[in-house]
Design a protein around this motif. Structure first.
Motif, PDB file in Angstrom:
ATOM      1  N   MET A 230      16.578 -47.001 -27.812  1.00 28.63           N
ATOM      2  CA  MET A 230      16.544 -46.492 -26.415  1.00 28.63           C
ATOM      3  C   MET A 230      17.189 -47.531 -25.497  1.00 28.63           C
ATOM      4  SD  MET A 230      13.231 -45.539 -24.028  1.00 28.63           S
ATOM      5  CE  MET A 230      12.897 -43.982 -24.842  1.00 28.63           C
ATOM      6  N   PRO A 231      17.999 -47.060 -24.487  1.00 26.39           N
ATOM      7  CA  PRO A 231      18.577 -48.020 -23.539  1.00 26.39           C
ATOM      8  C   PRO A 231      17.478 -48.706 -22.737  1.00 26.39           C
ATOM      9  CG  PRO A 231      19.042 -45.740 -22.866  1.00 26.39           C
ATOM     10  CD  PRO A 231      18.333 -45.679 -24.185  1.00 26.39           C
ATOM     11  N   ASP A 232      17.859 -49.717 -21.960  1.00 26.20           N
ATOM     12  CA  ASP A 232      16.867 -50.452 -21.178  1.00 26.20           C
ATOM     13  C   ASP A 232      16.085 -49.527 -20.254  1.00 26.20           C
ATOM     14  OD1 ASP A 232      17.562 -52.748 -22.369  1.00 26.20           O
ATOM     15  OD2 ASP A 232      18.641 -53.608 -20.663  1.00 26.20           O
ATOM     16  N   THR A 233      14.839 -49.898 -19.995  1.00 18.13           N
ATOM     17  CA  THR A 233      13.996 -49.131 -19.090  1.00 18.13           C
ATOM     18  C   THR A 233      14.483 -49.310 -17.653  1.00 18.13           C
ATOM     19  OG1 THR A 233      12.134 -49.406 -20.586  1.00 18.13           O
ATOM     20  CG2 THR A 233      11.623 -48.878 -18.287  1.00 18.13           C
ATOM     21  N   LEU A 234      14.681 -48.169 -16.947  1.00 14.27           N
ATOM     22  CA  LEU A 234      15.147 -48.220 -15.557  1.00 14.27           C
ATOM     23  C   LEU A 234      14.004 -48.586 -14.629  1.00 14.27           C
ATOM     24  CD1 LEU A 234      17.119 -44.843 -15.322  1.00 14.27           C
ATOM     25  CD2 LEU A 234      18.116 -47.156 -15.258  1.00 14.27           C
ATOM     26  N   LEU A 235      14.270 -49.449 -13.652  1.00 15.27           N
ATOM     27  CA  LEU A 235      13.306 -49.696 -12.578  1.00 15.27           C
ATOM     28  C   LEU A 235      13.742 -48.839 -11.396  1.00 15.27           C
ATOM     29  CD1 LEU A 235      10.841 -51.319 -11.652  1.00 15.27           C
ATOM     30  CD2 LEU A 235      12.401 -53.088 -10.844  1.00 15.27           C
ATOM     31  N   LEU A 236      13.004 -47.757 -11.133  1.00 21.12           N
ATOM     32  CA  LEU A 236      13.409 -46.800 -10.093  1.00 21.12           C
ATOM     33  C   LEU A 236      12.786 -47.166  -8.757  1.00 21.12           C
ATOM     34  CD1 LEU A 236      12.935 -43.444 -12.058  1.00 21.12           C
ATOM     35  CD2 LEU A 236      15.104 -44.595 -11.532  1.00 21.12           C
ATOM     36  N   PRO A 237      13.543 -46.978  -7.663  1.00 24.27           N
ATOM     37  CA  PRO A 237      12.967 -47.234  -6.341  1.00 24.27           C
ATOM     38  C   PRO A 237      11.999 -46.119  -5.961  1.00 24.27           C
ATOM     39  CG  PRO A 237      15.163 -46.317  -6.118  1.00 24.27           C
ATOM     40  CD  PRO A 237      14.932 -46.489  -7.598  1.00 24.27           C
ATOM     41  N   SER A 238      11.108 -46.421  -5.019  1.00 21.23           N
ATOM     42  CA  SER A 238      10.120 -45.421  -4.590  1.00 21.23           C
ATOM     43  C   SER A 238      10.713 -44.417  -3.618  1.00 21.23           C
ATOM     44  CB  SER A 238       8.931 -46.131  -3.946  1.00 21.23           C
ATOM     45  OG  SER A 238       9.380 -46.872  -2.828  1.00 21.23           O
ATOM     46  N   ALA A 239      12.000 -44.534  -3.293  1.00 23.94           N
ATOM     47  CA  ALA A 239      12.675 -43.597  -2.380  1.00 23.94           C
ATOM     48  C   ALA A 239      12.791 -42.220  -3.035  1.00 23.94           C
ATOM     49  CB  ALA A 239      14.065 -44.136  -2.041  1.00 23.94           C
ATOM     50  N   PRO A 240      13.053 -41.160  -2.217  1.00 23.49           N
ATOM     51  CA  PRO A 240      13.115 -39.793  -2.768  1.00 23.49           C
ATOM     52  C   PRO A 240      14.047 -39.657  -3.973  1.00 23.49           C
ATOM     53  CG  PRO A 240      13.136 -39.706  -0.376  1.00 23.49           C
ATOM     54  CD  PRO A 240      13.150 -41.154  -0.744  1.00 23.49           C
ATOM     55  N   GLU A 241      15.200 -40.338  -3.979  1.00 25.22           N
ATOM     56  CA  GLU A 241      16.094 -40.159  -5.142  1.00 25.22           C
ATOM     57  C   GLU A 241      15.488 -40.765  -6.409  1.00 25.22           C
ATOM     58  OE1 GLU A 241      16.938 -41.842  -2.392  1.00 25.22           O
ATOM     59  OE2 GLU A 241      17.998 -43.723  -2.871  1.00 25.22           O
ATOM     60  N   GLY A 242      14.698 -41.818  -6.241  1.00 25.83           N
ATOM     61  CA  GLY A 242      14.003 -42.402  -7.395  1.00 25.83           C
ATOM     62  C   GLY A 242      12.999 -41.410  -7.979  1.00 25.83           C
ATOM     63  N   LEU A 243      12.266 -40.719  -7.101  1.00 27.77           N
ATOM     64  CA  LEU A 243      11.270 -39.741  -7.552  1.00 27.77           C
ATOM     65  C   LEU A 243      11.944 -38.536  -8.191  1.00 27.77           C
ATOM     66  CD1 LEU A 243       8.848 -39.996  -4.520  1.00 27.77           C
ATOM     67  CD2 LEU A 243       8.410 -40.753  -6.853  1.00 27.77           C
ATOM     68  N   ARG A 244      13.096 -38.112  -7.627  1.00 29.55           N
ATOM     69  CA  ARG A 244      13.833 -36.987  -8.233  1.00 29.55           C
ATOM     70  C   ARG A 244      14.320 -37.354  -9.632  1.00 29.55           C
ATOM     71  NH1 ARG A 244      15.580 -35.868  -2.933  1.00 29.55           N
ATOM     72  NH2 ARG A 244      17.477 -37.101  -3.173  1.00 29.55           N
ATOM     73  N   HIS A 245      14.821 -38.565  -9.761  1.00 32.52           N
ATOM     74  CA  HIS A 245      15.274 -39.050 -11.073  1.00 32.52           C
ATOM     75  C   HIS A 245      14.108 -39.068 -12.066  1.00 32.52           C
ATOM     76  CE1 HIS A 245      18.177 -42.089 -13.202  1.00 32.52           C
ATOM     77  NE2 HIS A 245      17.496 -41.385 -14.078  1.00 32.52           N
ATOM     78  N   ALA A 246      12.963 -39.586 -11.610  1.00 31.75           N
ATOM     79  CA  ALA A 246      11.775 -39.655 -12.472  1.00 31.75           C
ATOM     80  C   ALA A 246      11.345 -38.256 -12.912  1.00 31.75           C
ATOM     81  CB  ALA A 246      10.640 -40.351 -11.735  1.00 31.75           C
ATOM     82  N   ALA A 247      11.341 -37.295 -11.989  1.00 27.02           N
ATOM     83  CA  ALA A 247      10.920 -35.933 -12.325  1.00 27.02           C
ATOM     84  C   ALA A 247      11.880 -35.304 -13.332  1.00 27.02           C
ATOM     85  CB  ALA A 247      10.831 -35.079 -11.055  1.00 27.02           C
ATOM     86  N   ALA A 248      13.172 -35.607 -13.206  1.00 26.02           N
ATOM     87  CA  ALA A 248      14.162 -35.069 -14.159  1.00 26.02           C
ATOM     88  C   ALA A 248      13.906 -35.635 -15.558  1.00 26.02           C
ATOM     89  CB  ALA A 248      15.580 -35.403 -13.693  1.00 26.02           C
ATOM     90  N   ILE A 249      13.580 -36.918 -15.645  1.00 27.95           N
ATOM     91  CA  ILE A 249      13.249 -37.534 -16.944  1.00 27.95           C
ATOM     92  C   ILE A 249      12.030 -36.836 -17.549  1.00 27.95           C
ATOM     93  CG2 ILE A 249      12.339 -39.632 -18.031  1.00 27.95           C
ATOM     94  CD1 ILE A 249      14.059 -41.228 -15.964  1.00 27.95           C
ATOM     95  N   LEU A 250      11.012 -36.604 -16.712  1.00 22.61           N
ATOM     96  CA  LEU A 250       9.776 -35.970 -17.192  1.00 22.61           C
ATOM     97  C   LEU A 250      10.050 -34.545 -17.674  1.00 22.61           C
ATOM     98  CD1 LEU A 250       7.370 -37.270 -14.408  1.00 22.61           C
ATOM     99  CD2 LEU A 250       7.290 -37.897 -16.845  1.00 22.61           C
ATOM    100  N   ARG A 251      10.881 -33.803 -16.931  1.00 21.83           N
ATOM    101  CA  ARG A 251      11.199 -32.423 -17.337  1.00 21.83           C
ATOM    102  C   ARG A 251      11.943 -32.386 -18.669  1.00 21.83           C
ATOM    103  NH1 ARG A 251      11.140 -31.243 -11.721  1.00 21.83           N
ATOM    104  NH2 ARG A 251      13.238 -32.064 -11.421  1.00 21.83           N
ATOM    105  N   ALA A 252      12.681 -33.456 -18.961  1.00 20.33           N
ATOM    106  CA  ALA A 252      13.406 -33.540 -20.239  1.00 20.33           C
ATOM    107  C   ALA A 252      12.513 -34.103 -21.359  1.00 20.33           C
ATOM    108  CB  ALA A 252      14.647 -34.411 -20.065  1.00 20.33           C
ATOM    109  N   GLY A 253      11.227 -34.285 -21.076  1.00 22.79           N
ATOM    110  CA  GLY A 253      10.296 -34.757 -22.116  1.00 22.79           C
ATOM    111  C   GLY A 253      10.233 -36.266 -22.246  1.00 22.79           C
ATOM    112  N   GLY A 254      10.840 -36.981 -21.276  1.00 21.91           N
ATOM    113  CA  GLY A 254      10.819 -38.442 -21.312  1.00 21.91           C
ATOM    114  C   GLY A 254       9.578 -39.010 -20.640  1.00 21.91           C
ATOM    115  N   LEU A 255       9.438 -40.317 -20.696  1.00 16.94           N
ATOM    116  CA  LEU A 255       8.254 -41.008 -20.163  1.00 16.94           C
ATOM    117  C   LEU A 255       8.617 -41.878 -18.970  1.00 16.94           C
ATOM    118  CD1 LEU A 255       6.536 -42.241 -23.443  1.00 16.94           C
ATOM    119  CD2 LEU A 255       6.375 -40.002 -22.314  1.00 16.94           C
TER     120      LEU A 255
END
Ligand code: TXA
Ligand code: MG
Length: 317
Positions: free
Chosen positions: A1-26
């Protein structure tokens, strides 16, 4: 697996996180208690990945996180006690174990095949925003390798799980610092794990004393295993001061020089600082070192602090 992303708490960070979750990621995300390792609670694959990433024994059920009590009622039966506790403490650091509804749609890995389910509505604004952006229940144990100290900062999550999970949302330090209190309501009201809400406050809402699940009676939880939340160093509790070679963790004013959970002697501040301070002490002590911790009063959230310290001090398996 590539390196773990550190996402910002801004709306685009949350959108990115939700997309990962919808694809079955953690995704690691902040809650008011500790950082959770979130995955889609309806997906067997996502939940299996949680166990794999943590290296956790598979028989332990997980907590499903929801944005509000209405979403929680879709998954489990709420009696008067559950409604009263939810009204008093949700959103917040309380988990209720309730009868699972038929057709709730959760992966059986979340409940470990039990007829009950553990539900929590977290209060942290980023946890709330992520749950709403994702639009479903998130299974989320603490975001640390099994048996190790729970994470209260994004950097702690990366320390333990970097390269094993897709991303972590950076939400700073957790305000409560200890896991949620777990109350079993599938029979007589029972304390399954002391935590962020003091038992006294639960009993006040329920109008009487609740049962305590003895470890031997009910070894349901990783949080119920004798050795858990363990630093690498040995740990001695209820100490008057450090012995030669021990790293000291004090409490309150007038404590010997060293680390201090709360120089003011505030148990709530001590809970918030506990896991971070254990990590600091562990670094100072080194792998074969030793840590000594001052006495913490056994009332209110102090009970939860002592519970975690007892498990950190317990002989390792
Ligand atoms: O504060 C918290 O609760 C954190 C944050 C991330 O929300 N989460 C957390 O989850 O501590 P976890 O998976 O580490 O703890 C789940 C606990 C375990 O002790 C488990 O045994 C208990 O919940 N549990 C879950 N389902 C249960 C059930 N059906 N019956 C009894 N205990 C259950
Ligand atoms: Mg945990």
């Amino acid at each position: 697996m590539p390196d773990t992303l550190l996402l910002p708490s801004a709306p685009e960070g949350l959108r990115h996180a939700a997309a990962i979750l919808r694809a079955g990621g953690l995704v690691g995300f902040p809650t008011e208690t500790v950082y959770g390792l979130g995955g889609d609670a309806r997906s067997d694959l996502a939940v299996a990945r949680i166990f794999e990433a943590k290296g956790r024994p598979r028989f332990n059920p997980l907590i499903a996180h929801l944005p509000d009590v209405a979403a929680a009622r879709m998954l489990a039966g709420f009696d008067d006690r559950a409604e009263a506790l939810a009204a008093a403490f949700w959103p917040g650091p309380l988990t209720l174990v309730l009868p699972l509804r038929a057709g709730a749609g959760l992966s059986p890995l979340v409940t470990a095949g039990l007829p009950t389910v553990a539900l929590r509505v977290p209060a942290h604004p980023l946890a709330q925003a992520l749950l709403r952006e994702f639009g479903g229940p998130l299974a989320a144990p603490s975001a640390n390798p099994s048996g190790r100290i729970s994470p209260t900062r994004a950097a702690h999550v990366l320390d333990g799980l970097s390269g094993r999970i897709a991303a972590v949302i950076d939400g700073g330090a957790c305000a409560v610092g200890l896991e949620s209190t777990i109350i079993g309501l599938d029979g007589p009201s029972t304390l399954l794990r002391p935590g962020g809400i003091a038992v006294e406050r639960i009993e006040a809402v329920l109008g009487g004393p609740i049962g305590m699940a003895g470890d031997a009676v009910r070894p349901t939880a990783p949080g119920q295993l004798a050795s858990h939340y363990a630093p690498a160093a040995r740990l001695r509790m209820a100490a008057d001061g450090p012995r030669p070679g021990e790293v000291w963790i004090g409490f309150g004013p007038g404590s010997p020089k060293g680390l201090n959970l709360s120089p003011e002697g505030d148990p709530v501040a001590a809970a918030a600082a506990l896991f971070h301070t254990l990590r600091q002490a562990d670094l100072l002590a080194g792998p074969d070192g030793a840590i000594a911790v001052a006495t913490i009063p056994e009332t209110g959230i102090g009970r939860a602090i002592n519970d975690r310290l007892r498990r950190a001090a317990a002989p390792r398996p």
